[in-house]
Design a protein around this motif. Structure first.
Motif, PDB file in Angstrom:
ATOM      1  N   SER A  30       0.864  -1.180   0.000  1.00  0.00           N
ATOM      2  CA  SER A  30       0.000   0.000   0.000  1.00  0.00           C
ATOM      3  C   SER A  30       0.900   1.230   0.000  1.00  0.00           C
ATOM      4  O   SER A  30       2.123   1.109  -0.025  1.00  0.00           O
ATOM      5  CB  SER A  30      -0.918   0.008   1.231  1.00  0.00           C
ATOM      6  N   GLU A  31       0.300   2.385   0.072  1.00  0.00           N
ATOM      7  CA  GLU A  31       1.068   3.629   0.082  1.00  0.00           C
ATOM      8  C   GLU A  31       1.985   3.752   1.296  1.00  0.00           C
ATOM      9  O   GLU A  31       3.024   4.381   1.224  1.00  0.00           O
ATOM     10  CB  GLU A  31       0.128   4.827   0.031  1.00  0.00           C
ATOM     11  N   CYS A  32       1.609   3.118   2.410  1.00  0.00           N
ATOM     12  CA  CYS A  32       2.411   3.252   3.634  1.00  0.00           C
ATOM     13  C   CYS A  32       3.306   2.051   3.901  1.00  0.00           C
ATOM     14  O   CYS A  32       3.928   1.973   4.957  1.00  0.00           O
ATOM     15  CB  CYS A  32       1.517   3.542   4.838  1.00  0.00           C
TER      16      CYS A  32
END
Length: 73
Positions: free
Chosen positions: A25-27
């Protein structure tokens, strides 16, 4: 055990079944057996750790070291 790693997913597979998975994911990477996002290398370690815990238990020296590396020991 085998690891299946693509750009967005990864899985530790035993006897044709995924025992743990990770998604990007983005994180970071979210691994089903880990409480927080990890970077790619740590996610791979978490997948290997899950298999090691199943086959050797929590007292295994490799499992204990990988837990320490992941900041949980």
């Amino acid at each position: 055990m085998s690891l299946r790693i693509t750009e967005d997913t990864m899985a530790a597979v035993v006897n044709g079944e995924a025992i743990v998975t990770g998604t990007r994911s983005e994180c970071g990477w979210h691994v089903t057996t880990w409480p927080r996002p990890l970077d790619r290398n740590a996610a791979i370690t978490a997948l290997m750790l899950a298999e090691r815990l199943i086959t050797h238990g929590e007292d295994d020296p490799c499992a204990r070291e990988w837990l320490r590396e992941l900041g949980r020991a």
